[in-house]
Design a protein around this motif. Structure first.
Motif, PDB file in Angstrom:
ATOM      1  N   GLN A 100      12.181 -18.535  -3.410  1.00 44.00           N
ATOM      2  CA  GLN A 100      11.622 -19.865  -3.190  1.00 44.00           C
ATOM      3  C   GLN A 100      12.722 -20.899  -2.987  1.00 44.00           C
ATOM      4  O   GLN A 100      12.592 -21.821  -2.173  1.00 44.00           O
ATOM      5  CB  GLN A 100      10.747 -20.273  -4.381  1.00 44.00           C
ATOM      6  CG  GLN A 100       9.434 -19.518  -4.480  1.00 44.00           C
ATOM      7  CD  GLN A 100       8.508 -19.805  -3.311  1.00 44.00           C
ATOM      8  OE1 GLN A 100       8.369 -20.954  -2.882  1.00 44.00           O
ATOM      9  NE2 GLN A 100       7.884 -18.767  -2.782  1.00 44.00           N
ATOM     10  N   ILE A 103      14.017 -20.977   0.634  1.00 42.48           N
ATOM     11  CA  ILE A 103      13.102 -21.384   1.704  1.00 42.48           C
ATOM     12  C   ILE A 103      13.562 -22.661   2.411  1.00 42.48           C
ATOM     13  O   ILE A 103      13.532 -22.728   3.657  1.00 42.48           O
ATOM     14  CB  ILE A 103      11.666 -21.522   1.161  1.00 42.48           C
ATOM     15  CG1 ILE A 103      11.072 -20.125   0.930  1.00 42.48           C
ATOM     16  CG2 ILE A 103      10.787 -22.310   2.126  1.00 42.48           C
ATOM     17  CD1 ILE A 103       9.668 -20.138   0.372  1.00 42.48           C
ATOM     18  N   LYS A 107      14.059 -23.035   6.468  1.00 43.12           N
ATOM     19  CA  LYS A 107      13.236 -23.978   7.235  1.00 43.12           C
ATOM     20  C   LYS A 107      14.008 -25.241   7.605  1.00 43.12           C
ATOM     21  O   LYS A 107      13.407 -26.224   8.043  1.00 43.12           O
ATOM     22  CB  LYS A 107      12.006 -24.372   6.409  1.00 43.12           C
ATOM     23  CG  LYS A 107      11.065 -23.219   6.115  1.00 43.12           C
ATOM     24  CD  LYS A 107       9.924 -23.654   5.219  1.00 43.12           C
ATOM     25  CE  LYS A 107       9.010 -24.628   5.918  1.00 43.12           C
ATOM     26  NZ  LYS A 107       7.835 -24.973   5.101  1.00 43.12           N
ATOM     27  N   TYR A 184      11.709 -17.549  10.876  1.00 39.75           N
ATOM     28  CA  TYR A 184      11.502 -17.857   9.456  1.00 39.75           C
ATOM     29  C   TYR A 184      10.400 -16.989   8.858  1.00 39.75           C
ATOM     30  O   TYR A 184      10.564 -16.416   7.770  1.00 39.75           O
ATOM     31  CB  TYR A 184      11.163 -19.340   9.307  1.00 39.75           C
ATOM     32  CG  TYR A 184      10.477 -19.682   8.011  1.00 39.75           C
ATOM     33  CD1 TYR A 184      11.197 -19.744   6.818  1.00 39.75           C
ATOM     34  CD2 TYR A 184       9.106 -19.927   7.967  1.00 39.75           C
ATOM     35  CE1 TYR A 184      10.571 -20.041   5.624  1.00 39.75           C
ATOM     36  CE2 TYR A 184       8.471 -20.235   6.781  1.00 39.75           C
ATOM     37  CZ  TYR A 184       9.206 -20.285   5.611  1.00 39.75           C
ATOM     38  OH  TYR A 184       8.572 -20.578   4.425  1.00 39.75           O
ATOM     39  N   GLN A 185       9.284 -16.888   9.557  1.00 37.86           N
ATOM     40  CA  GLN A 185       8.176 -16.077   9.050  1.00 37.86           C
ATOM     41  C   GLN A 185       8.573 -14.603   8.936  1.00 37.86           C
ATOM     42  O   GLN A 185       8.222 -13.921   7.966  1.00 37.86           O
ATOM     43  CB  GLN A 185       6.955 -16.241   9.946  1.00 37.86           C
ATOM     44  CG  GLN A 185       6.364 -17.637   9.899  1.00 37.86           C
ATOM     45  CD  GLN A 185       5.297 -17.870  10.939  1.00 37.86           C
ATOM     46  OE1 GLN A 185       5.051 -17.026  11.811  1.00 37.86           O
ATOM     47  NE2 GLN A 185       4.640 -19.011  10.883  1.00 37.86           N
ATOM     48  N   ILE A 188      10.845 -14.217   5.849  1.00 37.46           N
ATOM     49  CA  ILE A 188      10.080 -14.201   4.598  1.00 37.46           C
ATOM     50  C   ILE A 188       9.471 -12.834   4.364  1.00 37.46           C
ATOM     51  O   ILE A 188       9.489 -12.299   3.241  1.00 37.46           O
ATOM     52  CB  ILE A 188       8.986 -15.284   4.638  1.00 37.46           C
ATOM     53  CG1 ILE A 188       9.613 -16.688   4.602  1.00 37.46           C
ATOM     54  CG2 ILE A 188       8.019 -15.122   3.466  1.00 37.46           C
ATOM     55  CD1 ILE A 188      10.408 -16.982   3.349  1.00 37.46           C
TER      56      ILE A 188
END
Length: 217
Positions: A100, A103, A107, A184-185, A188
């Motif tokens: 977390q 992130i 981003k 980014y996706q 993750i």
């Protein structure tokens, strides 16, 4: 018409559009370099780390992660592996909390890209309005001559150039922004996959009663 004349023809809104395009290009270059670094090294580092950990070589595992600490996945793994004798639940929470924390870095600049994508067409529209206002202000219905025609066409030219420039800046930024969102996706998803593999290995070691951490330096 060359670039300089086009810029002049676009009117005053070309300056904020130029600033927006320079900012967008600079941030795009930074993000491209960031994602290239991850794409070129991450998979190899993760495979090496997981292989070392499967061989019960915890010290080499952490050394490898420290050598690649500029990668987000390395920082995530290090946060969990450097805990002293955590139980599986604590290990999982360490992985998740550090993921977390990474992130915002993944981003980074998304808000700036969104602002430019929204603002550039509006600036182009403002240029259109200003150009049309200038055209109508210079138009005298009772006295239409060569100079007035030139003023009218100049105002229309300003309107069209500013609109086109705003759309170009927005479209160019949007293409890269969507690409970065996709990366980014995907990142993750990979973090969840790699983190799950490490957590599973840790649980097995923990259940066997093996030493699961290396001394900190």
């Amino acid at each position: 018409m060359d670039i300089k004349n086009l810029f002049i023809a676009g009117g005053v809104v070309m300056w904020p559009l130029l600033l927006s395009s320079v900012v967008a290009v600079g941030l795009i270059i930074e993000r491209v370099r960031f994602w290239i670094k991850i794409s070129n090294r991450q998979h190899r580092v993760v495979r090496e780390v997981l292989s070392l950990y499967r061989q019960n070589n915890v010290v080499s595992t952490i050394d490898t992660l420290r050598k690649n600490v500029d990668l987000p996945i390395s920082r995530i793994f290090l946060t969990a592996l450097e805990l002293e004798e955590p139980n599986p639940e604590e290990f999982r929470l360490a992985l998740e909390s550090e993921a977390q924390a990474e992130i915002p870095l993944l981003k980074r600049f998304n808000t700036v890209f969104d602002t430019i994508i929204t603002l550039a067409p509006l600036l182009g529209l403002l240029g259109t309005v200003l150009g049309l206002i200038g055209s109508f202000a210079s138009l005298d219905i009772g006295n239409v001559g060569g100079s007035q025609t030139s003023n009218v066409t100049g105002g229309i030219s300003e309107a069209l150039v500013s609109t086109a420039t705003g759309l170009v800046v927005a479209i160019f930024t949007l293409l890269f922004s969507n690409t970065f969102r996709g990366l980014y996706q995907r990142q993750i998803a990979l973090i969840q996959e790699y983190g799950g593999e490490l957590e599973l290995l840790y649980r097995r070691r923990y259940e066997r009663g093996e030493k699961t951490y290396a001394p900190t330096r």
